[in-house]
Design a protein around this motif. Sequence first.
Motif, PDB file in Angstrom:
ATOM      1  N   SER A   9     -41.525  34.561   7.387  1.00 27.48           N
ATOM      2  CA  SER A   9     -41.045  35.307   6.223  1.00 27.48           C
ATOM      3  C   SER A   9     -42.178  35.866   5.382  1.00 27.48           C
ATOM      4  N   LEU A  10     -43.279  35.129   5.271  1.00 28.59           N
ATOM      5  CA  LEU A  10     -44.378  35.560   4.409  1.00 28.59           C
ATOM      6  C   LEU A  10     -45.147  36.746   4.991  1.00 28.59           C
ATOM      7  N   ILE A  28     -35.179  30.820   4.577  1.00 27.43           N
ATOM      8  CA  ILE A  28     -35.357  29.444   5.050  1.00 27.43           C
ATOM      9  C   ILE A  28     -34.078  28.637   4.829  1.00 27.43           C
ATOM     10  N   ALA A  85     -41.271  29.855   7.147  1.00 34.79           N
ATOM     11  CA  ALA A  85     -42.105  30.345   6.047  1.00 34.79           C
ATOM     12  C   ALA A  85     -43.210  31.240   6.587  1.00 34.79           C
ATOM     13  N   HIS A  86     -43.780  30.843   7.717  1.00 36.12           N
ATOM     14  CA  HIS A  86     -44.826  31.650   8.350  1.00 36.12           C
ATOM     15  C   HIS A  86     -44.292  33.033   8.723  1.00 36.12           C
ATOM     16  N   THR A 138     -38.115  34.559   1.177  1.00 36.62           N
ATOM     17  CA  THR A 138     -38.533  33.316   1.828  1.00 36.62           C
ATOM     18  C   THR A 138     -37.566  32.182   1.518  1.00 36.62           C
ATOM     19  N   MET A 171     -40.865  38.862  -1.688  1.00 39.83           N
ATOM     20  CA  MET A 171     -41.329  37.874  -0.723  1.00 39.83           C
ATOM     21  C   MET A 171     -40.871  36.472  -1.116  1.00 39.83           C
TER      22      MET A 171
END
Length: 310
Positions: free
Chosen positions: A244-245, A87, A241-242, A83, A79
Amino acid sequence: MGTKQKKRKKFSKDQWLAIGFLTPSIVLIIIFVYGFISWTGYVSLSNWNTIVPDFSFAGLKNYLFLFSDFRFQSDLRNMLFFTILFIGAVILLGLCLAILLDKKIKGESFFRNIFLFPMALSFVVTGVVWQWLLNPSTGVNNFLKTFGIEPLWYTDTNILAGFQWGQIEFGVPVAIISIVIASAWQMTGFALAMYLAGLRGIPEELREAARMDGASELQIYRKIILPQLRPITASVVIMMAHISLKIFDLIYAMTGPGANFVTDVPGLYMFETTFRGNYYAHGAAIAIVMLLAVAIFIVPYLWNNRRADS
């Protein structure tokens, strides 16, 4: 009498109407968002790890199990690097493409639509397509084999620049790069649209004034354009980020956990733990960890925006 009239005028008819329309939404948000988050947190502190509910208090046992689990450690590593790479790729590609389109090239609308088209697809479709393209026995590899190149893509279990951390080798899994390629291909259009809108909103007079002062194009972008685009970059970082996480569907459709969990992520682990293994407390603990990871990005951003608006 004057005081009473003032009190009566505090809420007009339109304001009461607005409150009436908003109240059902607020109630539903409290129940289905904050209520379910609270319920998930409660379950994560229980012993409910069988199909039969067991709400007896377990403390932090489920969290301690997760952070000592090889698979979850691998998930956190994956993760983190996914990320960062995702990004970085989206910002770099989106900005470069936006700068090119900002030059008002011929066929700009055509190219803009092409770059935005992947966003219309679901992550499941993207995962299936790229699973075929990067499959070691099909797709792109059939062409590369003619040059003696046979990359393993998402089946590669090697770790780049790795060092031992606990039970796992800490480094960039080669297989994660395949996931980054697929996800960046789909989401670059979002960054492109954001940056292009930002570039078009910068007055041309600023660039002309800088050119008259002898600034080169590189200096104009470095000293004027990029600083103006910082709020947009922050928004893109938060949105990506939202995504990918909490990513799940693309990896589930494209690779699954992978050998040695090289493409596994917390979302996938949570799904298999909760709905296939019936370890509900463990799955709830994973969900809370994911929530906290997203909050680390979202909360400071929202706080800064609120302070800027006040």
